[in-house]
Scaffold this motif. Structure first.
Motif, PDB file in Angstrom:
ATOM      1  N   ILE A  15       1.823   5.382  -2.904  1.00 35.70           N
ATOM      2  CA  ILE A  15       0.699   4.761  -2.907  1.00 35.70           C
ATOM      3  C   ILE A  15       0.875   3.661  -1.705  1.00 35.70           C
ATOM      4  CG2 ILE A  15       0.004   4.905  -5.231  1.00 35.70           C
ATOM      5  CD1 ILE A  15       0.850   1.851  -5.601  1.00 35.70           C
ATOM      6  N   PRO A  16      -0.174   3.223  -0.930  1.00 31.57           N
ATOM      7  CA  PRO A  16       0.017   2.592   0.286  1.00 31.57           C
ATOM      8  C   PRO A  16       0.656   1.013  -0.187  1.00 31.57           C
ATOM      9  CG  PRO A  16      -2.357   2.795  -0.087  1.00 31.57           C
ATOM     10  CD  PRO A  16      -1.645   3.654  -1.099  1.00 31.57           C
ATOM     11  N   LEU A  17       1.214   0.632   1.005  1.00 31.67           N
ATOM     12  CA  LEU A  17       1.809  -0.799   0.689  1.00 31.67           C
ATOM     13  C   LEU A  17       0.940  -1.777   0.756  1.00 31.67           C
ATOM     14  CD1 LEU A  17       4.900  -0.581   3.189  1.00 31.67           C
ATOM     15  CD2 LEU A  17       4.917  -0.482   0.780  1.00 31.67           C
ATOM     16  N   GLY A  18      -0.266  -1.559   1.064  1.00 34.32           N
ATOM     17  CA  GLY A  18      -1.581  -2.607   1.263  1.00 34.32           C
ATOM     18  C   GLY A  18      -2.683  -1.935   1.460  1.00 34.32           C
ATOM     19  N   VAL A  19      -3.819  -2.273   1.103  1.00 32.85           N
ATOM     20  CA  VAL A  19      -5.161  -2.102   1.257  1.00 32.85           C
ATOM     21  C   VAL A  19      -6.023  -3.248   1.816  1.00 32.85           C
ATOM     22  CG1 VAL A  19      -7.391  -0.792   0.252  1.00 32.85           C
ATOM     23  CG2 VAL A  19      -4.880  -0.365  -0.762  1.00 32.85           C
ATOM     24  N   VAL A  20      -6.222  -3.400   3.127  1.00 33.62           N
ATOM     25  CA  VAL A  20      -6.865  -4.492   3.882  1.00 33.62           C
ATOM     26  C   VAL A  20      -8.258  -4.422   3.743  1.00 33.62           C
ATOM     27  CG1 VAL A  20      -6.566  -5.768   6.014  1.00 33.62           C
ATOM     28  CG2 VAL A  20      -4.810  -4.355   5.101  1.00 33.62           C
ATOM     29  N   PRO A  21      -8.791  -5.670   3.498  1.00 32.68           N
ATOM     30  CA  PRO A  21     -10.564  -5.475   3.325  1.00 32.68           C
ATOM     31  C   PRO A  21     -11.208  -5.666   4.617  1.00 32.68           C
ATOM     32  CG  PRO A  21      -9.709  -7.526   2.948  1.00 32.68           C
ATOM     33  CD  PRO A  21      -8.408  -6.860   3.336  1.00 32.68           C
ATOM     34  N   TYR A  22     -12.265  -4.733   4.730  1.00 35.89           N
ATOM     35  CA  TYR A  22     -13.228  -4.875   5.836  1.00 35.89           C
ATOM     36  C   TYR A  22     -14.291  -6.083   5.839  1.00 35.89           C
ATOM     37  CZ  TYR A  22     -17.612  -4.083   8.702  1.00 35.89           C
ATOM     38  OH  TYR A  22     -18.483  -4.413   9.100  1.00 35.89           O
ATOM     39  N   LEU A  38       9.948   6.366   7.063  1.00 28.36           N
ATOM     40  CA  LEU A  38       8.540   5.716   6.972  1.00 28.36           C
ATOM     41  C   LEU A  38       8.735   4.501   5.914  1.00 28.36           C
ATOM     42  CD1 LEU A  38       5.519   5.874   7.147  1.00 28.36           C
ATOM     43  CD2 LEU A  38       5.250   7.302   5.105  1.00 28.36           C
ATOM     44  N   LEU A  39       8.576   3.436   6.041  1.00 26.23           N
ATOM     45  CA  LEU A  39       8.614   2.209   4.936  1.00 26.23           C
ATOM     46  C   LEU A  39       7.258   2.461   4.147  1.00 26.23           C
ATOM     47  CD1 LEU A  39       9.611  -0.568   7.564  1.00 26.23           C
ATOM     48  CD2 LEU A  39      11.071   0.769   5.966  1.00 26.23           C
ATOM     49  N   GLY A  40       6.128   2.761   4.668  1.00 27.87           N
ATOM     50  CA  GLY A  40       5.080   2.938   3.787  1.00 27.87           C
ATOM     51  C   GLY A  40       3.854   2.690   4.666  1.00 27.87           C
ATOM     52  N   SER A  41       2.648   2.876   4.102  1.00 25.55           N
ATOM     53  CA  SER A  41       1.346   2.923   4.909  1.00 25.55           C
ATOM     54  C   SER A  41       0.597   1.851   4.430  1.00 25.55           C
ATOM     55  CB  SER A  41       0.668   4.422   4.548  1.00 25.55           C
ATOM     56  OG  SER A  41       0.336   4.513   3.063  1.00 25.55           O
ATOM     57  N   VAL A  42      -0.771   1.572   5.021  1.00 24.91           N
ATOM     58  CA  VAL A  42      -1.598   0.693   5.075  1.00 24.91           C
ATOM     59  C   VAL A  42      -2.937   1.322   5.095  1.00 24.91           C
ATOM     60  CG1 VAL A  42      -2.712  -1.483   5.772  1.00 24.91           C
ATOM     61  CG2 VAL A  42      -0.178  -1.243   6.035  1.00 24.91           C
ATOM     62  N   LEU A  43      -3.823   1.277   4.048  1.00 20.81           N
ATOM     63  CA  LEU A  43      -5.136   1.740   4.292  1.00 20.81           C
ATOM     64  C   LEU A  43      -6.126   0.786   4.780  1.00 20.81           C
ATOM     65  CD1 LEU A  43      -7.169   4.079   3.545  1.00 20.81           C
ATOM     66  CD2 LEU A  43      -7.480   2.787   1.122  1.00 20.81           C
ATOM     67  N   ASN A  44      -6.622   0.989   5.753  1.00 19.74           N
ATOM     68  CA  ASN A  44      -7.393  -0.001   6.730  1.00 19.74           C
ATOM     69  C   ASN A  44      -8.713   0.247   6.504  1.00 19.74           C
ATOM     70  OD1 ASN A  44      -6.849  -2.152   8.060  1.00 19.74           O
ATOM     71  ND2 ASN A  44      -6.263  -1.395  10.063  1.00 19.74           N
ATOM     72  N   PHE A  45      -9.792  -0.581   6.715  1.00 21.46           N
ATOM     73  CA  PHE A  45     -11.113  -0.569   6.722  1.00 21.46           C
ATOM     74  C   PHE A  45     -11.843   0.253   5.418  1.00 21.46           C
ATOM     75  CE2 PHE A  45     -13.522  -1.468  10.461  1.00 21.46           C
ATOM     76  CZ  PHE A  45     -15.129  -1.355  10.043  1.00 21.46           C
ATOM     77  N   ALA A  46     -11.329   0.101   4.353  1.00 26.09           N
ATOM     78  CA  ALA A  46     -11.671   0.510   3.057  1.00 26.09           C
ATOM     79  C   ALA A  46     -12.882  -0.266   2.772  1.00 26.09           C
ATOM     80  CB  ALA A  46     -10.467   0.844   1.902  1.00 26.09           C
ATOM     81  N   PRO A  47     -13.894   0.316   2.059  1.00 25.21           N
ATOM     82  CA  PRO A  47     -15.145  -0.404   1.516  1.00 25.21           C
ATOM     83  C   PRO A  47     -14.673  -1.240   0.418  1.00 25.21           C
ATOM     84  CG  PRO A  47     -14.942   1.983   0.638  1.00 25.21           C
ATOM     85  CD  PRO A  47     -14.068   1.914   1.734  1.00 25.21           C
TER      86      PRO A  47
END
Length: 476
Positions: A213-220, A422-431
Motif C-alpha cells: 500500500i502507498p506510504l501516503g495518500v495526500v489530499p487534493y 523503492l522505499l514506497g509510493s505516494v498517491l497524489n490528487f486522490a478525491p
C-alpha cells in the motif's frame, strides 16, 4: 475476477450503474405510457347433454365422453365468423377473433371465454354476447333433421362483469424489467469502463503495482495552487497526510533507515516536486536535520516554491565554481536547509551520474539526518534512475486518475534496472471521501515545470548556518 473485485468495481463505478438503471426504468415507463390500455372480461360455460333421463351410470359416462370429444371443437367454433356476426348484429359492436381467447380445461366440460378490448364495458358486453349467442348456434349445429332438439346443452356458469383494471400494459412488470435491464447494462458498462480505465485510481491499484500500500495518500485542495506548502497550515489535512508519510517512511526499512531519499514520478505533472518540498518540510518540523536538494536540473521548481534563488547551487558546486557551504541556504526559521539547482547545464544526466554527485550526497548524509532529492520524472529522462541508484531509495509519486498503470509499471522497471530500492509510493490528487471521524482517500498533485511563484508572505530566506566540511574537503 472474484466477487470481491466485482464489488470494488461497482463501488468505483456506482454512478454509471445508477444512471443506466434509471435510464432503463425511464425507457420502460415511456414505452408503457405509450401503449394502449386493454381490459378483459370473462365468462364460463358448462357443456352437458339433454334427452331422456339417464339413470344408468354407463349412459352418463358415455354422455360425458361424448361432450369431452365435442368440447375441443366448440372451443374453435366460438371464434367462427358465424358466431361473431351474430354477436355483432345483436349488440351493435365490432367483434374480431383476435380479441377472443377460448380455453377448455383438461378433464372438464367447461369452456372459458375471455374477451379483451380497449373499453372495459365493451369487453364485458362482447363476452356476455358470446355466452348468449354461442349456445343457440351450437343447438342448430347439433340438431339432426329427424330431431326436434339438440342433444347438447350449454349453460352459462358465470357471466362477465366489467373490470376497470387494465390487463395490458402491465406497468409494474414492465418497470421491473426495465430496471433489471438497466442494472444489467450498468454492471456490464461498469466492468468494461473499469477494464478500459488504465489510470491509477485507488490504493488497490498501487498495491497491485508495487506489492504494498502507498506510504501516503495526500489530499487534493484547490487552494494549493496559491500555497502548495504545508507549513502555512500545519493542522490541515494535507499536512497530516505528509506527517503520515513521514511516519511510514521511518518504518520503510527499520534495520537501515534511509538517509538519502529521491522523490520522483513516472511523468511530469504528477506532483513530485511539491511532494519533495512538503516531505522535507515535514521531516524538518519533526525535529530532523534535513537538506532538500533540487536535483531536477532540466526544469527546477524547488527554488520557486520556496522563494529561493537558484542562480548558484548544485550545478555550480559540481562544476567547482562554488563551495557547498556558500550555496546551501535555509528556508523559514532555520527549519530546512536547501541546495538549489543552480544554472541549467547542457549535460544533466552526466552531472547527476558522476562520482562527484555521489560524493556530494555522501557528504550531505554525514551532516544531515535526511537528504531529500527532488529528481526529474523517470520515463522522459534517465536522471532520476541515476540518482536513485546513488541514494538509499526512491519514493514514487503517482497522481490519482492521471498516472497510467502502464507508466507506473515502466517507472518501477526503470528503478529495478539500476538496482535502485523503492522505499514506497505516494498517491497524489486522490478525491476526498468523507468517513466517520475524518476523511479518507485524499490526493494532491502539482504540475511538473509549472510551479507558481512563491506566495506572498513566504518566510524570509537567509544564509544557512550549517556545519559543512572545509572547502578543500568538499566535493568539487
Amino acid at each position: 475476477m472474484t466477487i470481491v473485485q466485482y464489488l470494488h468495481v461497482l463501488r468505483r463505478q456506482w454512478l454509471v450503474v445508477l444512471l443506466l438503471a434509471a435510464l432503463g426504468t425511464g425507457a420502460a415507463y415511456a414505452y408503457t405510457d405509450r401503449q394502449v390500455r386493454t381490459y378483459s372480461a370473462g365468462t364460463e360455460m358448462f357443456v352437458g347433454i339433454t334427452g331422456e333421463k339417464q339413470d344408468d351410470v354407463s349412459q352418463m359416462s358415455q354422455g360425458g365422453t361424448f361432450v369431452q370429444q365435442r368440447i375441443k371443437s366448440y372451443a374453435d367454433v366460438v371464434t367462427s365468423p358465424a358466431v361473431l356476426e351474430r354477436v355483432s348484429s345483436a349488440y351493435g359492436v365490432p367483434v374480431s377473433a383476435g380479441q377472443i381467447s377460448v380455453t377448455a380445461p383438461p378433464d372438464t366440460v367447461l369452456l372459458d371465454i375471455t374477451v379483451t378490448d380497449t373499453d372495459a364495458e365493451r369487453a364485458a358486453l362482447i363476452a356476455n354476447g358470446l355466452a348468449d349467442q354461442f349456445p343457440v348456434y351450437v343447438a342448430q349445429l347439433e340438431t339432426l333433421p329427424q330431431q326436434t332438439s339438440s342433444p347438447v346443452r350449454l349453460t352459462v356458469v358465470e357471466r362477465a362483469t366489467p373490470n376497470k383494471t387494465p390487463v395490458s400494459p402491465r406497468v409494474p412488470l414492465n418497470l421491473a424489467l426495465g430496471l433489471l435491464a438497466g442494472l444489467g447494462l450498468g454492471i456490464g458498462a461498469a466492468v468494461l469502463r473499469d477494464a478500459m480505465n488504465t489510470a491509477v485510481t485507488g490504493v488497490s491499484d498501487i498495491e497491485k503495482l508495487t506489492g504494498a500500500i502507498p506510504l501516503g495518500v495526500v489530499p487534493y485542495d484547490a487552494g494549493t495552487t496559491k500555497q502548495p506548502l504545508v507549513d502555512t497550515d500545519e493542522h490541515g489535512a494535507r499536512a497530516e497526510a505528509f506527517r503520515t508519510l513521514r511516519t511510514n517512511l521511518q518504518f520503510a526499512d527499520v534495520d537501515s533507515p534511509p538517509r538519502v531519499i529521491v522523490v520522483t514520478s513516472p511523468l511530469p505533472n504528477e506532483g513530485k516536486s511539491t511532494s519533495a518540498c512538503n516531505l522535507a518540510l515535514t521531516l524538518a518540523l519533526g525535529g530532523a536535520r534535513v537538506v532538500l536538494v533540487d536535483g531536477d536540473l532540466r526544469k527546477p521548481t524547488v527554488g520557486r516554491y520556496l522563494g529561493i534563488s537558484s542562480a548558484a547551487g548544485l550545478t555550480t558546486v559540481l562544476a567547482g565554481r562554488h563551495d557547498l557551504r556558500d550555496v546551501v541556504t535555509v528556508y523559514g526559521r532555520d527549519t530546512l536547509a536547501v541546495l538549489p539547482s543552480g544554472p541549467t547545464p547542457p549535460n544533466p544526466s552526466e552531472l547527476l551520474g558522476s562520482q562527484q554527485m555521489a560524493d556530494l550526497l555522501a557528504t550531505l548524509a554525514t551532516h544531515y539526518d535526511v537528504v531529500v532529492v527532488d529528481a526529474p520524472p523517470l520515463l522522459p529522462v534517465t536522471d532520476a534512475a541515476v540518482l536513485a541508484a546513488a541514494a538509499d531509495g526512491a519514493v514514487l509519486v503517482l497522481r490519482h486518475g492521471r498516472t497510467r498503470k502502464e507508466d507506473a509499471n515502466r517507472a518501477l522497471q526503470a528503478l529495478d534496472a539500476v538496482n535502485a530500492k523503492l522505499l514506497g509510493s505516494v498517491l497524489n490528487f486522490a478525491p476526498k471521501k468523507k468517513r466517520r471521524g475524518g476523511y479518507d482517500g485524499y490526493g494532491y498533485g502539482y504540475g511538473y515545470g509549472n510551479a507558481p511563484k512563491a506566495a506572498a508572505g513566504t518566510p524570509a530566506v537567509r544564509p544557512a548556518q550549517v556545519v559543512l566540511p572545509d572547502a578543500e574537503n568538499s566535493p568539487a
